[in-house]
Design a protein around this motif. Structure first.
Motif, PDB file in Angstrom:
ATOM      1  N   ALA A  62       0.320  -7.265  51.704  1.00  0.00           N
ATOM      2  CA  ALA A  62      -0.733  -6.832  50.774  1.00  0.00           C
ATOM      3  C   ALA A  62      -0.120  -6.492  49.412  1.00  0.00           C
ATOM      4  N   ALA A  63       1.068  -5.901  49.423  1.00  0.00           N
ATOM      5  CA  ALA A  63       1.726  -5.556  48.149  1.00  0.00           C
ATOM      6  C   ALA A  63       2.119  -6.822  47.391  1.00  0.00           C
ATOM      7  N   MET A  64       2.531  -7.861  48.114  1.00  0.00           N
ATOM      8  CA  MET A  64       2.884  -9.112  47.419  1.00  0.00           C
ATOM      9  C   MET A  64       1.627  -9.783  46.861  1.00  0.00           C
ATOM     10  N   VAL A  65       0.507  -9.679  47.601  1.00  0.00           N
ATOM     11  CA  VAL A  65      -0.757 -10.224  47.082  1.00  0.00           C
ATOM     12  C   VAL A  65      -1.113  -9.486  45.786  1.00  0.00           C
ATOM     13  N   ALA A  66      -0.971  -8.139  45.824  1.00  0.00           N
ATOM     14  CA  ALA A  66      -1.355  -7.317  44.669  1.00  0.00           C
ATOM     15  C   ALA A  66      -0.420  -7.530  43.469  1.00  0.00           C
ATOM     16  N   SER A  67       0.712  -8.191  43.672  1.00  0.00           N
ATOM     17  CA  SER A  67       1.648  -8.410  42.553  1.00  0.00           C
ATOM     18  C   SER A  67       1.115  -9.462  41.570  1.00  0.00           C
ATOM     19  N   GLY A  68       0.055 -10.176  41.947  1.00  0.00           N
ATOM     20  CA  GLY A  68      -0.460 -11.230  41.059  1.00  0.00           C
ATOM     21  C   GLY A  68      -1.966 -11.326  41.118  1.00  0.00           C
ATOM     22  N   GLU A  69      -2.457 -12.502  40.734  1.00  0.00           N
ATOM     23  CA  GLU A  69      -3.913 -12.674  40.713  1.00  0.00           C
ATOM     24  C   GLU A  69      -4.405 -13.229  42.055  1.00  0.00           C
ATOM     25  N   THR A  70      -5.720 -13.113  42.274  1.00  0.00           N
ATOM     26  CA  THR A  70      -6.325 -13.656  43.489  1.00  0.00           C
ATOM     27  C   THR A  70      -7.400 -14.641  43.056  1.00  0.00           C
ATOM     28  N   LEU A  71      -7.478 -15.747  43.745  1.00  0.00           N
ATOM     29  CA  LEU A  71      -8.531 -16.716  43.435  1.00  0.00           C
ATOM     30  C   LEU A  71      -9.839 -16.133  43.978  1.00  0.00           C
ATOM     31  N   VAL A  72     -10.845 -15.977  43.117  1.00  0.00           N
ATOM     32  CA  VAL A  72     -12.090 -15.376  43.587  1.00  0.00           C
ATOM     33  C   VAL A  72     -13.049 -16.508  43.975  1.00  0.00           C
ATOM     34  N   ALA A 150     -13.837 -29.987  49.026  1.00  0.00           N
ATOM     35  CA  ALA A 150     -12.420 -30.147  49.380  1.00  0.00           C
ATOM     36  C   ALA A 150     -11.568 -30.239  48.119  1.00  0.00           C
ATOM     37  N   VAL A 151     -10.496 -29.450  48.076  1.00  0.00           N
ATOM     38  CA  VAL A 151      -9.533 -29.510  46.966  1.00  0.00           C
ATOM     39  C   VAL A 151      -8.141 -29.378  47.561  1.00  0.00           C
ATOM     40  N   VAL A 152      -7.236 -30.265  47.177  1.00  0.00           N
ATOM     41  CA  VAL A 152      -5.818 -30.051  47.467  1.00  0.00           C
ATOM     42  C   VAL A 152      -5.140 -30.045  46.105  1.00  0.00           C
ATOM     43  N   CYS A 153      -4.527 -28.928  45.735  1.00  0.00           N
ATOM     44  CA  CYS A 153      -3.903 -28.883  44.405  1.00  0.00           C
ATOM     45  C   CYS A 153      -2.733 -27.901  44.416  1.00  0.00           C
ATOM     46  N   ALA A 154      -2.022 -27.841  43.289  1.00  0.00           N
ATOM     47  CA  ALA A 154      -0.855 -26.955  43.177  1.00  0.00           C
ATOM     48  C   ALA A 154      -1.324 -25.503  43.114  1.00  0.00           C
ATOM     49  N   ALA A 155      -0.583 -24.629  43.797  1.00  0.00           N
ATOM     50  CA  ALA A 155      -0.885 -23.199  43.717  1.00  0.00           C
ATOM     51  C   ALA A 155      -0.610 -22.751  42.283  1.00  0.00           C
ATOM     52  N   THR A 156      -1.504 -21.909  41.739  1.00  0.00           N
ATOM     53  CA  THR A 156      -1.287 -21.467  40.356  1.00  0.00           C
ATOM     54  C   THR A 156      -0.124 -20.467  40.322  1.00  0.00           C
ATOM     55  N   GLU A 157       0.564 -20.443  39.176  1.00  0.00           N
ATOM     56  CA  GLU A 157       1.766 -19.605  39.001  1.00  0.00           C
ATOM     57  C   GLU A 157       1.493 -18.124  39.280  1.00  0.00           C
ATOM     58  N   GLY A 158       0.242 -17.707  39.008  1.00  0.00           N
ATOM     59  CA  GLY A 158      -0.070 -16.282  39.090  1.00  0.00           C
ATOM     60  C   GLY A 158      -0.265 -15.751  40.499  1.00  0.00           C
ATOM     61  N   LEU A 159      -0.309 -16.632  41.522  1.00  0.00           N
ATOM     62  CA  LEU A 159      -0.528 -16.163  42.897  1.00  0.00           C
ATOM     63  C   LEU A 159       0.776 -15.613  43.481  1.00  0.00           C
ATOM     64  N   ALA A 160       0.745 -14.376  43.953  1.00  0.00           N
ATOM     65  CA  ALA A 160       1.877 -13.729  44.640  1.00  0.00           C
ATOM     66  C   ALA A 160       3.237 -13.971  43.953  1.00  0.00           C
ATOM     67  N   PRO A 161       3.373 -13.548  42.677  1.00  0.00           N
ATOM     68  CA  PRO A 161       4.660 -13.767  41.991  1.00  0.00           C
ATOM     69  C   PRO A 161       5.822 -13.044  42.672  1.00  0.00           C
ATOM     70  N   SER A 188       1.039 -14.051  52.097  1.00  0.00           N
ATOM     71  CA  SER A 188       0.693 -13.503  50.773  1.00  0.00           C
ATOM     72  C   SER A 188       0.025 -14.590  49.935  1.00  0.00           C
ATOM     73  N   LYS A 189       0.544 -15.828  50.022  1.00  0.00           N
ATOM     74  CA  LYS A 189      -0.032 -16.914  49.217  1.00  0.00           C
ATOM     75  C   LYS A 189      -1.412 -17.304  49.735  1.00  0.00           C
TER      76      LYS A 189
END
Ligand code: URA
Length: 434
Positions: A62-72, A150-161, A188-189
């Motif tokens: 949870a702390a690693m999730v909170a280190s960045g943004e979350t896809l809403v 359906a989407v397959v794409c690169a994880a954004t930089e801001g997720l779980a830095p 976390s990702k």
């Protein structure tokens, strides 16, 4: 309360349990650069040696999730569900599975990575399709999920830095092989992706991180526990990775095999695992009355694939790259193929150019190995067993070397290992859900 990295390291070094506040502080401070790399390395080693309790692991995640943004994903009108595989040789399941589950009525955001080492990355595979684009903005992800499902794409930089930093550190400090650290890194990702439910495909065997069933069960349980503690409906399937999945290993070769599955053909093991994971995901999404086998057979999954690829600039009908050189490895004797080692085939494909040694390297889209026979098949002396595909003929020697001892032919059929070895489910409802 004032915390210090040394106090946190000492607690874990001496076998104690870290408190919630200590975990939140150390992850936050490390992400901001206030805890030094050598201190985090010491803590990671203490965790590797001493372990973490399920409560510590859930909080660490949870702390690693909170280190960045979350896809809403709140506004998405369909149930959201994702799948994560711990990685294996020839594992192209995301490609048929994502459009299949979307065609069954769920929304599937697959934020994926690139391959490093002997296992391939989903983005590398899809980039062999002319025009296909891995990078999408958050708005594009949401729009495509709404329109195509359906989407397959690169994880954004801001997720779980925090995970990105910690993973790079673990990689060079001998601390990758810790179940709580692997599980929290993966989850976390996935939690930051914002989905309601998740199915994990934990691979077990020579071509996987987890070499035996006991280790795979421990990792699967840790992953399911973290997801459940963080409010996700989570379950895991443990599947065999002692043999490559399907017949194709390598980017464009795997895309072609995935398309064959979506068109109603393809190798039986790829079809079996795709359907098993689809059923698991549909169960979480409240869609267990939809039969994915029907949706695969009647072409709806293939239509969703075409829309998914086209939405990201790809041409689903375009010809895939072909290797300039193809060499054949022949069977040394007549009999039943008794073994085809996943790790060796993965290394051979990697040496042929399908994978990368460093993050910055490029992959050759057409390179890889085609397994013309699989364990249990009858082979004749001198008949083709494997095809080696590459644009660089100088790599063939290294690939052949990797394959020495990778296969065995026996007089008797020893029977095959089941593909799905176990299933792990949560023993209670996810936090916040009933
Ligand atoms: N994959 C991850 O994302 N993290 C790990 O620690 C291992 C595999």
């Amino acid at each position: 309360m004032i915390h210090s990295a040394i106090d946190v390291i000492r607690v874990k070094r001496d076998g104690g349990e870290l408190g919630d506040e200590q975990i939140d502080w150390v992850i936050g401070a490390y992400t901001r650069g206030e805890v030094a790399e050598e201190q985090m390395a010491a803590l990671a080693m203490a965790i590797l040696l001493r372990g973490m309790t399920p409560a510590e692991t859930a909080r660490w995640t949870a702390a690693m999730v909170a280190s960045g943004e979350t896809l809403v994903l709140d506004g998405i009108r369909k149930p959201t569900v994702d799948k994560h595989s711990t990685g294996g040789v020839g594992d192209k399941i995301t490609l048929p599975l994502t459009p299949l589950v979307a065609a069954c009525g769920a929304a599937v955001p697959q934020l994926s990575g690139r391959g490093l080492g002997h296992t391939g990355g989903t983005l590398d595979k899809l980039e062999s399709i002319p025009g296909w684009r891995a990078r999408l903005s958050t708005v594009e992800i949401r729009d495509q999920l709404d329109e195509v499902g359906a989407v397959v794409c690169a994880a954004t930089e801001g997720l779980a830095p925090a995970d990105r930093k910690l993973y790079a550190l673990r990689d060079v400090t001998g601390t990758v092989e810790s179940i709580p650290l692997i599980a929290s890194s993966i989850m976390s990702k996935k939690i930051a992706e914002g989905v309601q439910s998740l199915v994990l495909d934990v691979k077990c065997g020579s071509g996987a991180f987890m070499k035996d069933l006991d280790q795979a069960r421990r990792l699967a349980t840790a992953l399911v526990d973290i997801g459940t503690a963080n409010g996700l409906r989570t379950s895991a399937v443990i599947s065999d990775m002692s043999v490559p999945l399907g017949r194709a290993v390598g980017n464009a070769l795997e895309v072609a095999e995935a398309v064959a599955v979506l068109r109603g053909g393809g190798p039986p093991d790829v079809v079996e695992l795709t359907l098993a994971l689809a059923r698991e995901m549909l169960g979480h999404a409240g869609l267990s009355d939809v039969d994915p086998a029907v949706v695969l057979a009647d072409g709806r999954a293939y239509q969703t694939w075409c829309r998914m690829i086209a939405a990201q600039g790809g041409d689903p009908e375009a010809e895939l790259p072909r290797a300039e050189h193809v060499e054949v490895v022949t069977a040394p004797e007549t009999g039943t193929l008794a073994k085809l080692d996943a790790y060796a085939v993965g290394v051979a494909a990697w040496r042929l150019g399908a994978g990368r040694a460093r993050k910055e390297d490029d992959v050759q889209h057409a390179a890889g190995v085609l397994c013309l026979a699989k364990p249990g098949d009858q082979v004749t002396a001198g008949a083709p067993l494997l095809e080696l595909h590459t644009d660089r003929p100088e790599t063939i020697g290294g690939a052949r070397e990797a394959l020495a001892g990778a296969y065995a032919i026996s007089g008797a059929d020893r029977g095959s290992t089941p593909l799905i070895l176990d299933r792990v489910v949560a023993d209670h409802a996810p936090a916040g859900l009933s």
